[in-house]
Design a protein around this motif. Structure first.
Motif, PDB file in Angstrom:
ATOM      1  N   LYS A 233      55.884  58.273  59.113  1.00 40.52           N
ATOM      2  CA  LYS A 233      54.632  57.560  59.401  1.00 40.52           C
ATOM      3  C   LYS A 233      53.596  57.817  58.317  1.00 40.52           C
ATOM      4  N   GLU A 238      56.562  51.774  59.430  1.00 40.22           N
ATOM      5  CA  GLU A 238      55.981  51.240  60.657  1.00 40.22           C
ATOM      6  C   GLU A 238      57.062  50.969  61.699  1.00 40.22           C
ATOM      7  N   ARG A 275      61.217  45.129  56.264  1.00 43.58           N
ATOM      8  CA  ARG A 275      60.074  44.812  57.124  1.00 43.58           C
ATOM      9  C   ARG A 275      59.927  43.294  57.094  1.00 43.58           C
TER      10      ARG A 275
END
Length: 311
Positions: A233, A238, A275
């Motif tokens: 983190k 994420e 992502r």
């Protein structure tokens, strides 16, 4: 507000457990025709919040929420009333009953708590059913530990049958191998069916280790949450990011990534992840335990489940 709700739920749950426990002593005593003088939820030194009398028993609500009690005639209990013990035993007193009856009365509370636990579990199964992952849905195959590897399994194997019989629920496969003393397990490996002979000494080893984790469901490394002070983190990873490489070496599954992290404990590593449609690489300083400090998405996020209905 959430804290108050959870505190209230805890308080209610403990109150129910206390009531059920004390009811076990109460009903056992009444069955053997022993007089029960008081039945209280919570202790009531000096005064009670609520009380009423029905028959020979006073029922009440105390103000000190540290438990509850039933005052059984002829028995020294939480009330510490010793005066009655100076008189001759009466037929309706605890001390005049045979030892086996006294034992049942003393165990009554524990027995009721066990029955309550069984009842709650049965009701949960009755209402919600039992969810499981079918073996055919384990699309990424299995992950094996050192014992599974010794047995002859490999990461990515897909279980087809145990001793020629299909096992519907994947989580029952390890126990089916151990309990049934399986001789062979058929797996699909690199597009071909392979028969893996099971050495019985390996089954004994699994029993000695008290482990059924030698086979587990292989899953992608998708982040679901973070531990406190998570290195991942802090580096910018994420929720819903999927790790696909460590130090430029492809690694898609938890077992592969775990091996890379173990080798690089205490070092700086490059972690590549997806992502949305973008591939991103971040540097992460691994702590000495080699953990990224993430919670992984469970197998049910990737595989279809089935539910056994008991209602």
């Amino acid at each position: 507000m959430d804290i108050l709700i959870k505190a209230g739920q805890l308080f209610l749950s403990l109150s129910i457990l206390i009531l059920v426990h004390e009811f076990g002593h109460f009903i056992a005593a009444r069955y053997f025709k022993i007089r029960v003088e008081k039945f209280y939820l919570f202790f009531n030194p000096w005064f009670s919040l609520l009380k009423f009398k029905r028959g020979e028993t006073e029922y009440g609500l105390g103000w000190l929420p540290l438990g509850g009690y039933v005052k059984i005639a002829g028995m020294i209990d939480e009330s510490m009333d010793k005066e009655a013990m100076k008189l001759p035993p009466q037929p309706w007193e605890f001390r005049s009953k045979p030892a086996w009856q006294r034992l049942i009365i003393m165990l009554g509370g524990i027995i009721m708590n066990v029955l309550l636990g069984i009842f709650i579990y049965w009701m949960l199964l009755y209402i919600s059913g039992e969810e499981y992952i079918p073996t055919e849905s384990v699309k990424y195959g299995i992950a094996v530990d050192s014992l599974g590897s010794e047995m002859g399994f490999k990461n990515g194997d897909r279980i087809v049958a145990v001793d020629g019989k299909q096992v519907e629920n994947f989580l029952k496969i390890p126990s089916a191998i151990i309990i049934n003393l399986a001789n062979t397990v058929t797996v699909q490996r690199n597009g071909q069916q392979v028969s893996v002979p099971i050495d019985q000494s390996m089954i004994k080893k699994a029993i000695d280790n008290k482990s059924v984790d030698f086979l587990s469901i292989r899953i992608p490394f998708v982040v679901k949450g973070f531990a406190p002070n998570s290195p991942a983190k802090s580096a910018g990873i994420e929720v819903n990011d999927q790790v696909i490489a460590i130090n430029g070496q492809p690694a898609f599954y938890y077992d592969e990534i775990k091996n890379h992290l173990t080798v690089n404990r205490g070092k700086q590593i490059d972690v590549s992840f997806l992502r949305s449609n973008d591939t991103i690489t971040k540097q992460i300083a691994l702590p000495s335990d080699g953990l990224l400090g993430v919670q992984l998405a469970p197998p049910t996020d990737f595989m279809q489940t089935r539910t056994i209905k008991y209602s």
